[in-house]
Write a protein that holds these residues in place. Structure first.
Motif, PDB file in Angstrom:
ATOM      1  N   UNK A 511       0.654  -1.296  -0.300  1.00 29.18           N
ATOM      2  CA  UNK A 511       0.154   0.014  -0.137  1.00 29.18           C
ATOM      3  C   UNK A 511       1.370   1.241  -0.118  1.00 29.18           C
ATOM      4  N   UNK A 512       0.512   2.218  -0.491  1.00 30.31           N
ATOM      5  CA  UNK A 512       0.949   3.271  -0.330  1.00 30.31           C
ATOM      6  C   UNK A 512       0.735   4.630   0.740  1.00 30.31           C
ATOM      7  N   UNK A 513      -0.450   4.061   1.166  1.00 31.29           N
ATOM      8  CA  UNK A 513      -0.658   4.527   2.640  1.00 31.29           C
ATOM      9  C   UNK A 513      -1.363   4.349   3.528  1.00 31.29           C
ATOM     10  N   UNK A 514      -1.548   4.513   4.717  1.00 33.72           N
ATOM     11  CA  UNK A 514      -2.270   3.241   5.404  1.00 33.72           C
ATOM     12  C   UNK A 514      -3.647   3.092   5.702  1.00 33.72           C
ATOM     13  N   UNK A 515      -3.745   1.857   5.584  1.00 33.72           N
ATOM     14  CA  UNK A 515      -5.283   1.712   5.374  1.00 33.72           C
ATOM     15  C   UNK A 515      -5.465   1.474   6.707  1.00 33.72           C
ATOM     16  N   UNK A 516      -7.351   1.816   7.023  1.00 27.94           N
ATOM     17  CA  UNK A 516      -7.425   2.307   8.238  1.00 27.94           C
ATOM     18  C   UNK A 516      -8.131   0.281   8.771  1.00 27.94           C
ATOM     19  N   UNK A 517      -8.151  -0.397   7.640  1.00 25.52           N
ATOM     20  CA  UNK A 517      -8.013  -1.763   8.169  1.00 25.52           C
ATOM     21  C   UNK A 517      -7.643  -2.632   6.712  1.00 25.52           C
ATOM     22  N   UNK A 518      -7.412  -3.935   7.023  1.00 20.83           N
ATOM     23  CA  UNK A 518      -7.475  -5.261   5.715  1.00 20.83           C
ATOM     24  C   UNK A 518      -7.981  -5.806   5.697  1.00 20.83           C
ATOM     25  N   UNK A 519      -7.802  -5.912   5.043  1.00 23.66           N
ATOM     26  CA  UNK A 519      -9.150  -7.835   4.895  1.00 23.66           C
ATOM     27  C   UNK A 519      -8.002  -9.061   3.846  1.00 23.66           C
ATOM     28  N   UNK A 520      -7.885  -9.972   4.322  1.00 22.16           N
ATOM     29  CA  UNK A 520      -6.724 -11.280   3.756  1.00 22.16           C
ATOM     30  C   UNK A 520      -7.694 -12.400   3.322  1.00 22.16           C
ATOM     31  N   UNK A 521      -7.487 -12.696   1.537  1.00 21.53           N
ATOM     32  CA  UNK A 521      -8.417 -13.852   1.881  1.00 21.53           C
ATOM     33  C   UNK A 521      -7.297 -14.566   1.138  1.00 21.53           C
ATOM     34  N   UNK A 522      -7.262 -15.982   1.466  1.00 18.49           N
ATOM     35  CA  UNK A 522      -6.627 -16.309   1.801  1.00 18.49           C
ATOM     36  C   UNK A 522      -7.427 -18.189   2.048  1.00 18.49           C
ATOM     37  N   UNK A 523      -6.261 -19.716   1.502  1.00 15.17           N
ATOM     38  CA  UNK A 523      -7.141 -20.333   2.566  1.00 15.17           C
ATOM     39  C   UNK A 523      -6.652 -21.935   0.628  1.00 15.17           C
ATOM     40  N   UNK A 524      -7.091 -22.986   0.795  1.00 17.69           N
ATOM     41  CA  UNK A 524      -6.857 -23.963  -0.230  1.00 17.69           C
ATOM     42  C   UNK A 524      -7.680 -23.356  -1.714  1.00 17.69           C
ATOM     43  N   UNK A 525      -6.323 -24.495  -2.128  1.00 24.67           N
ATOM     44  CA  UNK A 525      -6.246 -24.058  -3.523  1.00 24.67           C
ATOM     45  C   UNK A 525      -8.007 -24.955  -4.634  1.00 24.67           C
ATOM     46  N   UNK A 526      -8.414 -24.709  -4.878  1.00 27.65           N
ATOM     47  CA  UNK A 526      -9.633 -26.244  -5.430  1.00 27.65           C
ATOM     48  C   UNK A 526      -9.077 -27.607  -5.928  1.00 27.65           C
ATOM     49  N   UNK A 527      -9.800 -28.658  -5.528  1.00 27.16           N
ATOM     50  CA  UNK A 527      -9.727 -29.404  -5.442  1.00 27.16           C
ATOM     51  C   UNK A 527     -10.762 -30.529  -5.686  1.00 27.16           C
ATOM     52  N   UNK A 528     -10.606 -31.683  -5.959  1.00 23.97           N
ATOM     53  CA  UNK A 528     -11.859 -33.033  -6.419  1.00 23.97           C
ATOM     54  C   UNK A 528     -11.277 -34.049  -5.410  1.00 23.97           C
ATOM     55  N   UNK A 529     -12.115 -35.120  -5.611  1.00 30.17           N
ATOM     56  CA  UNK A 529     -11.915 -36.316  -5.264  1.00 30.17           C
ATOM     57  C   UNK A 529     -10.358 -36.792  -5.424  1.00 30.17           C
ATOM     58  N   UNK A 530     -10.592 -38.162  -4.353  1.00 30.80           N
ATOM     59  CA  UNK A 530      -9.353 -38.623  -4.427  1.00 30.80           C
ATOM     60  C   UNK A 530      -7.432 -37.602  -4.799  1.00 30.80           C
ATOM     61  N   UNK A 531      -7.823 -36.321  -5.703  1.00 32.59           N
ATOM     62  CA  UNK A 531      -6.747 -35.642  -5.240  1.00 32.59           C
ATOM     63  C   UNK A 531      -6.476 -35.323  -4.325  1.00 32.59           C
ATOM     64  N   UNK A 532      -7.858 -34.781  -3.755  1.00 33.34           N
ATOM     65  CA  UNK A 532      -7.719 -33.812  -2.577  1.00 33.34           C
ATOM     66  C   UNK A 532      -7.906 -34.101  -1.216  1.00 33.34           C
ATOM     67  N   UNK A 533      -7.183 -35.890  -1.588  1.00 33.52           N
ATOM     68  CA  UNK A 533      -7.097 -36.420  -0.053  1.00 33.52           C
ATOM     69  C   UNK A 533      -5.629 -35.757   0.341  1.00 33.52           C
ATOM     70  N   UNK A 534      -5.835 -35.864   1.529  1.00 30.53           N
ATOM     71  CA  UNK A 534      -4.112 -35.152   2.052  1.00 30.53           C
ATOM     72  C   UNK A 534      -3.958 -35.717   3.607  1.00 30.53           C
ATOM     73  N   UNK A 535      -2.483 -35.964   3.382  1.00 29.73           N
ATOM     74  CA  UNK A 535      -2.139 -36.629   5.174  1.00 29.73           C
ATOM     75  C   UNK A 535      -2.693 -36.282   6.458  1.00 29.73           C
ATOM     76  N   UNK A 536      -2.673 -34.824   6.889  1.00 30.77           N
ATOM     77  CA  UNK A 536      -3.344 -34.452   7.918  1.00 30.77           C
ATOM     78  C   UNK A 536      -4.085 -33.332   8.275  1.00 30.77           C
ATOM     79  N   UNK A 537      -4.483 -32.614   8.483  1.00 33.19           N
ATOM     80  CA  UNK A 537      -5.520 -30.967   8.483  1.00 33.19           C
ATOM     81  C   UNK A 537      -4.369 -30.077   9.364  1.00 33.19           C
ATOM     82  N   UNK A 538      -3.147 -30.142   8.480  1.00 33.42           N
ATOM     83  CA  UNK A 538      -2.018 -28.885   8.774  1.00 33.42           C
ATOM     84  C   UNK A 538      -2.644 -28.081   7.128  1.00 33.42           C
ATOM     85  N   UNK A 539      -3.146 -26.458   8.050  1.00 35.97           N
ATOM     86  CA  UNK A 539      -2.936 -25.533   6.651  1.00 35.97           C
ATOM     87  C   UNK A 539      -1.975 -24.771   6.885  1.00 35.97           C
ATOM     88  N   UNK A 540      -1.118 -25.232   6.238  1.00 36.90           N
ATOM     89  CA  UNK A 540       0.291 -24.634   5.311  1.00 36.90           C
ATOM     90  C   UNK A 540       1.273 -23.552   4.044  1.00 36.90           C
TER      91      UNK A 540
END
Length: 832
Positions: A511-540
């Motif tokens: 940013x060029x001037x300090x904002x009053x509040x920041x909204x950050x949108x993040x998380x998992x990328x798309x996936x479906x069956x089989x390819x979406x299976x994971x080994x644990x429940x950590x978001x990293x």
């Protein structure tokens, strides 16, 4: 349109033998089922049989009496549109076709409404153009699992896990009805929905297709969605105008597999199968669902596609299901002794229709005809399967409606993405947002502020819609693929700008001037069956965590909006945020997020936070199965947790973070393609500077053809066939630092179809080169082989990589690739 909020106040089975005398493609005799269960049908409720319509049953009998054996077998074979033509419906008397995820008319992702209708008409006309007195209309099935999600411009609703958080069955019925109308516009009459799995291990890649870990909530929703799609049981419009055939799936126990492995084994008692996993089916049957899809998974070692006790003794007899059972994507091939082209055991167990998505479905047709002639499948069992299919077709009026383009609502372009449907979806979004943290009542925000909007989900409709979106895995989509949709950025601008506020969009949080509040949108990328299976429940994500922490350190209030298809351990991200809301995978109508995120211009409340978790939220990555009323239940946030406006947040921060929550042993490897393309890479054809992305199951250019193929599971391999000099690469739009692999290796499996010179290389800022793939991969064999190439042979510095895998050839080579990845090591380059 607003829907009022409604709060939640097996004797072992012997499979019949597969005979070696079958021509074309024989199979060995199947093994006996290995289950050690002592089945007890008395544990199941007995549903009274609904009286059958005598006139309709008489008509079915008349049809059966005039159908040839080949016609009957054609009714129970369902090919996929990539491998079947309208002429095939005539020549093989096919009863139905399907399109899988990422499959379109002419394999054109941007197929028009008319394209869908034209192909639907073609299949119908083929079925009517047979040289026989009895003509049975073909029907088309599709996975419309969160809206008509294969069609460009359709309204895409939040995925089921989000809908579970809304706790509003009436809303679910409205979503089903809206989806049915948009399907009707394309002439498709059969939806492979709803999924009514009760997910119990959130490592499962289909967790987001489950409404809840609570079978009571799934039961409420199952009946509501079936009613929305089909119409109210017994009403004049049941399967009438703007309605479609619904499918309850996947029968049964798919959400209870060990370790959350897709197509795995549910090792549970019969009582647990009933009390947890059957509840949604009871409601779906009460709503008169017409089709049930067999599960790919097993119950105590026995494949559901071959399970006569569950499919026939229980579902059809004890529960009085009078529709038909369809298989799931060649699931019959996994029954011991069966193959994808020969499996009498599945029909004998109770599957009424083979889903046969591969090009070899004609072999299955031929072998099944021979099985009936040899009495490996009895004539009575075949007739029962066909009777059930005809019953559903007659109930749906398919014999009377004519061509799909003449169906009520067909061709109405206004229905695709209709504003009323989008309003329902927007309501679903705002009712499903779950507020986990709200320090000092930061939310809702006043809109007349300077807002910094950051994170890679801020203006990414593909990310916010998740899997089963246009493509199967939901990957390869750009904002331009969603006409009429609203990104999170657009939604926030619409809420803020009219009130005098300002929105600065910067994915990196600059940013060029300090904002009053920041909204950050993040998380998992798309996936479906089989390819979406994971080994644990950590978001990293080091990038996302660093962004949150840097903004917070600068004294900027931080609102985290988390995109996810399952509960994940996020304590570090909660600590680095002042407010944290789970927005799941909201679909195309992100206006529902701004509805709860901001007040009106005058400070009054727009809409309250009402979402409540339908899954328990873990504390740590290794906290695998957190389900209400189970032993050692100790979640970070329990089932049905969710803050409301003004509610005091009693959670004590900072939350504990274990080392394994932020890093895993898998960090010595980085996937490029493992069953799916991994972010940030995109598979592209690069020809003289023009880039064309693979965003479906196949891509054909003048110089190369790309296809996804099945090696072990669905679409887990990529075939490349060159027709001219061009490059194929996994590319990122931004350079990626892969310097930890400087002494590592590039590893993948390869199968030659046509060996010819191919160059393999990396793309980077400097110091990258190519090698001859043929020097590392044997070309004298067509067997699969593992190829390992020291990265030192490909580049001296890997800190700025734009493509970790790129192939070039001159027009003769054809090969198939599997499991491309980078591995840490201590390799030196010894030129081959």
């Amino acid at each position: 349109m607003t829907i009022k909020f409604a709060p939640l106040t097996l004797s072992c089975l012997l499979l019949l033998s597969c005979d070696n005398s079958v021509s074309t493609h024989s199979a060995e005799a199947p093994e006996k089922m290995t289950s050690q269960n002592n089945f007890d049908a008395s544990l199941w409720p007995t549903r009274p049989k609904a009286p059958l319509n005598a006139a309709l049953e008489g008509k079915i009998t008349g049809l059966l009496n005039t159908m040839t054996l080949e016609q009957k077998v054609g009714q129970i074979i369902q090919p996929e549109i990539r491998h079947v033509s309208p002429d095939d419906t005539r020549d093989y008397f096919l009863g139905s076709v399907l399109n899988g995820g990422g499959s379109f008319p002419q394999q054109n992702k941007h197929a028009s409404l008319q394209d869908w209708l034209t192909l639907a008409d073609g299949f119908y006309q083929g079925s009517m153009d047979i040289n026989a007195p009895t003509k049975i209309p073909a029907m088309w099935g599709t996975d419309a699992v969160h809206g008509h999600n294969n069609v460009i411009g359709a309204t895409l609703f939040p995925h089921n896990i989000a809908l579970g958080a809304a706790h509003n069955p009436q809303l679910i019925e409205a979503i089903g009805a809206a989806t049915a109308r948009e399907m009707a516009a394309t002439g498709i009459s059969w939806s492979f929905a709803p999924t009514i799995a009760v997910a119990r291990d959130d490592r499962w890649g289909r967790t987001y297709e489950s409404y809840s870990e609570d079978p009571a909530l799934v039961k409420k929703y199952a009946g509501a969605m079936v009613t929305g799609l089909q119409g109210k049981k017994g009403s004049d419009n049941f399967l009438g105008k703007g309605k479609v055939i619904a499918t309850a799936k996947h029968f049964i126990g798919d959400g209870g597999t060990q370790k959350g492995i897709d197509r795995g084994d549910a090792n549970i008692s019969e009582a647990e199968l009933i009390n947890i996993h059957a509840q949604g089916y009871f409601a779906a049957l009460d709503a008169d669902v017409q089709v049930v899809m067999a599960s790919f998974s097993s119950w105590n070692g026995d494949k559901l596609h071959g399970h006569r006790y569950l499919l026939t003794d229980i579902l059809k007899n004890k529960l009085s299901f009078d529709g038909f059972v369809v298989g799931d994507w060649a699931g019959h091939a996994f029954i011991p002794g069966c193959t994808d082209t020969h499996c009498p055991a599945a029909i004998n167990a109770g599957v009424d229709m083979f889903m046969a998505p591969d090009a070899n479905w004609r072999e299955l047709f031929t072998n099944t005809v021979l099985d009936v002639k040899a009495e490996r499948i009895s004539q009575a069992r075949l007739d029962d399967a066909v009777r059930r299919i005809l019953r559903v077709k007659l109930r749906a009026g398919l014999f009377d409606k004519g061509t799909p383009s003449s169906y009520p609502l067909a061709g109405d372009t206004t229905l695709i993405g209709h504003q009323e449907h989008r309003a329902i979806a927007r309501q679903a979004v705002r009712e499903s947002v779950v507020l986990l943290k709200n320090t000092n009542q930061l939310l809702p925000l006043k809109p007349n502020q300077k807002i910094l909007l950051a994170g890679n989900g801020a203006n990414n409709i593909g990310k916010q819609t998740g899997g089963w979106t246009i493509s199967w895995q939901g990957t390869g989509n750009a904002n331009t693929d969603f006409p009429g949709a609203t990104s999170i950025y657009q939604a926030i601008v619409s809420a803020v700008t009219p009130a005098g506020g300002d929105v600065m969009l910067s994915e990196e949080g600059q940013y060029t001037s300090k904002p009053d509040v920041a909204i950050v949108v993040f998380g998992e990328d798309p996936y479906a069956e089989m390819q979406g299976d994971i080994g644990d429940l950590g978001f990293r994500s080091e990038t996302d965590l660093a962004l949150l922490q840097s903004l917070q350190a600068e004294g900027i209030p931080v609102v985290a909006l988390f995109i996810t298809g399952r509960p994940l351990a996020t304590n570090a991200y909660l600590n680095a945020s002042d407010a944290f809301a789970v927005i799941w995978q909201p679909g195309t109508e992100a206006g529902g997020i701004s509805d709860v995120l901001f007040t009106n211009a005058d400070g009054s409340l727009r809409f309250p936070f009402t979402g409540k978790l339908s899954f328990s939220w873990p504390k740590h990555a290794d906290q695998i199965a957190q389900n209400i009323n189970t032993e050692n239940y100790d979640p970070q946030f329990p089932l049905y947790y969710g803050l409301t406006n003004g509610e005091v947040d009693t959670t004590v921060y900072p939350l504990h973070v274990q080392p394994g929550d932020l890093s895993s042993s898998a960090s010595n490897q980085q996937a490029i393609f493992q069953q799916r393309t991994f972010s940030p890479w995109t598979l592209r054809v690069i020809d003289q500077g023009t880039r064309t992305d693979l965003n479906g199951a196949s891509l054909e250019t003048p110089k190369v053809t790309l296809k996804t193929l099945d090696r072990f599971v669905q679409e887990d391999a990529i075939q490349v066939q060159w027709k001219g000099q061009t490059r194929v690469a996994f590319e990122s739009n931004e350079a990626v630092d892969l310097s930890r692999f400087n002494k590592g290796r590039l590893v993948f499996d390869l199968q030659w179809q046509t060996p010819a010179p191919v160059a393999l290389g990396l793309d980077c800022a400097n110091g990258c080169s190519t090698v001859a793939l043929n020097d590392y991969a044997q070309s004298a064999t067509k067997d699969w082989q593992e190829v390992s190439i020291p990265l030192a042979c490909l580049g001296t510095s890997l800190d700025k990589i734009t493509a970790p895998f790129a192939l070039s050839a001159d027009g003769k080579a054809k090969l198939t690739l599997y499991n491309m990845r980078l591995e840490v090591g201590d390799e030196v380059c010894e030129k081959q």
